[in-house]
Motif scaffolding. Structure first.
Motif, mmCIF file in Angstrom:
data_model
loop_
_atom_site.group_PDB
_atom_site.id
_atom_site.type_symbol
_atom_site.label_atom_id
_atom_site.label_comp_id
_atom_site.label_asym_id
_atom_site.label_seq_id
_atom_site.Cartn_x
_atom_site.Cartn_y
_atom_site.Cartn_z
ATOM 1 N N LYS A 114 1.063 -0.862 -0.160
ATOM 2 C CA LYS A 114 0.309 -0.135 -0.036
ATOM 3 C C LYS A 114 0.549 1.212 0.306
ATOM 4 N N ARG A 115 -0.028 1.998 -0.138
ATOM 5 C CA ARG A 115 0.981 3.616 -0.738
ATOM 6 C C ARG A 115 1.577 3.694 1.051
ATOM 7 N N ILE A 116 3.016 4.138 1.487
ATOM 8 C CA ILE A 116 2.871 4.624 2.909
ATOM 9 C C ILE A 116 2.820 6.324 3.284
ATOM 10 N N SER A 117 2.493 6.165 4.215
ATOM 11 C CA SER A 117 1.732 7.446 4.333
ATOM 12 C C SER A 117 3.226 8.114 6.242
ATOM 13 N N ILE A 166 7.316 1.617 9.229
ATOM 14 C CA ILE A 166 6.377 2.436 8.217
ATOM 15 C C ILE A 166 5.103 1.925 8.560
ATOM 16 N N ALA A 167 4.560 2.935 7.749
ATOM 17 C CA ALA A 167 2.934 2.814 7.751
ATOM 18 C C ALA A 167 2.458 3.014 7.326
ATOM 19 N N GLY A 168 1.201 2.924 6.310
ATOM 20 C CA GLY A 168 0.536 3.447 5.044
ATOM 21 C C GLY A 168 -0.829 2.962 4.849
ATOM 22 N N ASP A 169 -1.444 3.219 4.135
ATOM 23 C CA ASP A 169 -2.628 3.139 3.630
ATOM 24 C C ASP A 169 -3.099 1.415 4.290
ATOM 25 N N ASP A 170 -2.925 0.825 5.273
ATOM 26 C CA ASP A 170 -3.602 -0.153 5.833
ATOM 27 C C ASP A 170 -3.291 -0.096 6.944
ATOM 28 N N GLU A 171 -4.106 -0.749 8.128
ATOM 29 C CA GLU A 171 -3.808 -1.173 9.048
ATOM 30 C C GLU A 171 -2.325 -1.722 10.188
ATOM 31 N N THR A 172 -1.979 -1.694 9.212
ATOM 32 C CA THR A 172 -0.328 -2.462 9.618
ATOM 33 C C THR A 172 0.864 -1.634 9.613
ATOM 34 N N ILE A 182 -3.378 4.053 8.456
ATOM 35 C CA ILE A 182 -2.329 4.994 10.015
ATOM 36 C C ILE A 182 -2.006 6.971 9.506
ATOM 37 N N LYS A 183 -1.804 7.295 9.953
ATOM 38 C CA LYS A 183 -2.078 8.565 8.983
ATOM 39 C C LYS A 183 -0.669 9.482 9.592
ATOM 40 N N ASP A 184 -0.025 8.578 10.679
ATOM 41 C CA ASP A 184 1.557 9.066 11.156
ATOM 42 C C ASP A 184 1.423 7.960 12.401
ATOM 43 N N ILE A 185 3.404 8.577 12.617
ATOM 44 C CA ILE A 185 4.044 7.461 13.222
ATOM 45 C C ILE A 185 5.245 8.590 14.766
ATOM 46 N N TYR A 186 5.129 8.514 15.654
ATOM 47 C CA TYR A 186 5.989 9.043 16.326
ATOM 48 C C TYR A 186 7.255 8.619 17.349
ATOM 49 N N SER A 187 8.246 8.350 17.287
ATOM 50 C CA SER A 187 8.770 7.578 17.775
ATOM 51 C C SER A 187 9.812 8.663 19.039
ATOM 52 N N PHE A 188 9.819 7.421 20.297
ATOM 53 C CA PHE A 188 11.044 8.466 21.408
ATOM 54 C C PHE A 188 11.187 7.697 22.044
ATOM 55 N N GLU A 189 12.602 7.691 22.991
ATOM 56 C CA GLU A 189 12.803 6.554 24.367
ATOM 57 C C GLU A 189 12.858 7.186 25.223
ATOM 58 N N ARG A 190 12.154 6.412 26.302
ATOM 59 C CA ARG A 190 12.542 6.729 27.509
ATOM 60 C C ARG A 190 13.123 5.954 28.213
ATOM 61 N N THR A 230 1.093 6.007 17.699
ATOM 62 C CA THR A 230 0.686 5.616 16.215
ATOM 63 C C THR A 230 -0.441 6.388 16.195
ATOM 64 N N ALA A 231 -1.176 6.995 14.829
ATOM 65 C CA ALA A 231 -2.176 7.921 14.548
ATOM 66 C C ALA A 231 -2.781 7.181 13.133
ATOM 67 N N SER A 232 -4.180 6.482 13.732
ATOM 68 C CA SER A 232 -5.567 6.588 12.605
ATOM 69 C C SER A 232 -6.424 7.121 12.060
ATOM 70 N N SER A 233 -6.668 6.673 10.991
ATOM 71 C CA SER A 233 -7.860 7.231 10.621
ATOM 72 C C SER A 233 -9.472 6.830 11.560
#
Length: 373
Positions: free
Chosen positions: A203-206, A218-224, A246-254, A262-265
Motif C-alpha cells: 500500500k501507499r506509505i503515509s 513504516i505505515a500507510g494505507d492499511d492497518e499495519t 495509519i496517518k502518522d507515526i512518532y517515536s521516542f526513547e524514555r 500511532t494515529a489512525s483514521s
C-alpha cells in the motif's frame, strides 16, 4: 517520583489541535488535556521542540503554542498555500515548506523569517534537516530531490527523480537518508548519494520513522505497522495496529524504553512499547485513546526537564555536549540561516502575537452550555 511530562498532540480534519497528557507509569494512561480551534481549515503538519508545538494547515498559516505556559503564542503568515511540512532544528530554528514551493527558515527566539527560499517549481512535499544542522533535504512535485547547504544558505545539489517523492528523512546518525515514492522507499548513503537498497510495500506509505540508525517503522494505507532493516531491506516484524489506515507515526526513547505512537483514521491514538532485543515480536500496547476525530498528523511534546529524550530523526546517542556543539555551529555560522540582503524574507512576514490559553475539554463544554442559555 513524579511522572515525566509528556503531551501527545494531534491535528485533524476538524481544524482542531488535540492535546493528551500521557502519564508514563507502571500502567500508562493518556487523558484529554486540551482542544484548540487552531485553524480555519484542516491541519496538515505538526512539529515540536522542547518548548513549542507548531501546526501547519490548509489555511496557509503556521500556529505557535508555548507548551510551558499552555498558551497560543502567535501565528506565522509567510506562505501562500497549504503548509506541507514543519521541522525544528533544536531550540533555535524552524523550517517550513508549503505548496507555494517555498522553504522558510525561522528564528524561534523572535519568530523572524530569516530566509525564504524558492525551493521547488511545484509544491514542497517534505523536508528533513541533517543532525549537524549543516544540510537539509527537500522533495517536491517537480520530481526533484534537493540538497541545501545551510552554512551558506544555497542549493548544493539537485537530483532528478522518476516520480514525485512525498517523504524524505535523514537517519539519526546522518549517514543515510530515505525517500518515499508512493509505496516504495529508496535508501541512500550520504557519502555516495547513491541508492543502496529499496523497500516496497503493498500500500501507499503515509508515514515513516527511523527507530534506530538502521531500523525503519513504516505505515500507510492499511492497518499495519512494519519494521524494516535498512541494511537488508527485509521486514523484521509487522503487526495490526488499528482498524483503519495509519496517518502518522512518532517515536521516542524514555529510560531505555522505545515508545511508538500511532494515529489512525479510525480516530485512535495508540502508544506502544517496542523491545529492540525482541524486534521480531510485535510491540505491546501501553495505552490508547479514542479522539473521535479524523486524525491527520501527530507529534509528542516532551518536557526538557524530564528524563525522556526525543528520537525524532535525531541521533539516539547524542549527549547534551553534542547538542551544545550543534548550537555553536549555528551561532558561529550566522550566515547559514539568514541572508541580510534577502528582503523577500521580511516583506511577506506577519506574526500575530495574540496569546490565548489552551482550553481544556471541560472549559469548552462550559462555554457551549453558557452560550446555549
Amino acid at each position: 517520583m513524579a511522572a515525566a511530562a509528556m503531551e501527545v498532540v494531534a491535528g485533524c480534519y476538524e481544524q482542531v489541535l488535540l492535546g493528551f497528557a500521557a502519564l508514563p507509569a507502571e500502567s500508562w494512561t493518556v487523558v484529554p488535556d486540551f482542544t484548540h480551534h487552531a485553524h480555519t481549515a484542516s491541519l496538515s503538519a505538526v512539529a515540536v521542540n522542547n518548548r513549542y508545538v507548531v501546526t501547519g494547515s490548509r489555511d496557509e498559516t503556521i500556529q505557535i503554542y508555548d507548551m510551558k505556559k499552555k498558551i497560543e503564542h502567535g501565528a506565522l503568515l509567510q506562505h501562500n498555500g497549504t503548509i506541507t511540512c514543519l521541522e525544528f532544528y533544536g531550540t533555535s530554528h524552524l523550517l517550513s515548506g508549503a505548496e507555494d514551493g517555498l522553504i522558510c527558515i525561522w528564528n524561534t527566539k523572535r519568530w523572524e523569517c530569516l530566509k525564504s527560499i524558492k525551493a521547488h517549481k511545484g509544491h514542497v512535499t517534505s523536508l528533513s534537516i541533517h543532525p549537524s544542522g549543516k544540510l537539509a533535504l527537500s522533495v517536491g512535485t517537480d520530481k526533484t530531490l534537493r540538497t541545501w547547504n545551510l552554512v551558506e544558505g544555497r542549493p548544493a545539489f539537485i537530483k532528478n527523480l522518476k516520480q514525485n517523492a512525498h517523504i524524505i528523512k535523514w537517519s539519526p546518525d546522518g549517514e543515510r537518508y530515505v525517500t518515499v515514492i508512493s509505496n516504495k522507499v529508496d535508501v541512500y548513503r550520504l557519502d555516495t548519494a547513491s541508492i543502496t537498497g529499496t523497500i516496497t510495500t503493498e500500500k501507499r506509505i503515509s508515514s515513516l520513522r527511523f527507530i534506530t540508525d538502521s531500523i525503519l517503522a513504516i505505515a500507510g494505507d492499511d492497518e499495519t505497522v512494519r519494521f524494516y532493516s535498512c541494511n537488508s531491506q527485509k521486514c523484521l516484524c509487522e503487526f495490526k495496529a488499528h482498524e483503519n489506515r495509519i496517518k502518522d507515526i512518532y517515536s521516542f526513547e524514555r529510560e531505555g524504553q522505545h515508545v511508538i505512537v500511532t494515529a489512525s483514521s479510525d480516530g485512535y491514538i495508540k502508544v506502544w512499547n517496542l523491545d529492540l532485543n525482541k524486534i521480531k515480536d510485535a510491540p505491546s500496547l501501553l495505552c490508547e485513546v479514542n479522539t473521535k476525530a479524523r486524525l491527520t498528523c501527530l507529534a509528542v511534546w516532551l518536557d526538557q526537564g524530564s528524563e525522556m529524550k526525543e528520537n525524532c530523526d535525531k541521533t539516539a546517542t547524542s549527549s547534551q555536549a553534542n547538542e551544545d556543539e550543534k548550537s555553536s555551529i549555528v551561532k558561529k555560522k550566522k550566515v547559514c540561516w539568514t541572508d541580510k540582503s534577502d528582503k523577500t524574507a521580511k516583506t511577506g512576514r506577519k506574526i500575530t502575537t495574540k496569546k490565548r490559553k489552551l482550553e481544556t475539554p471541560l472549559q469548552k463544554k462550559k462555554k457551549k452550555h453558557n452560550s446555549s442559555e
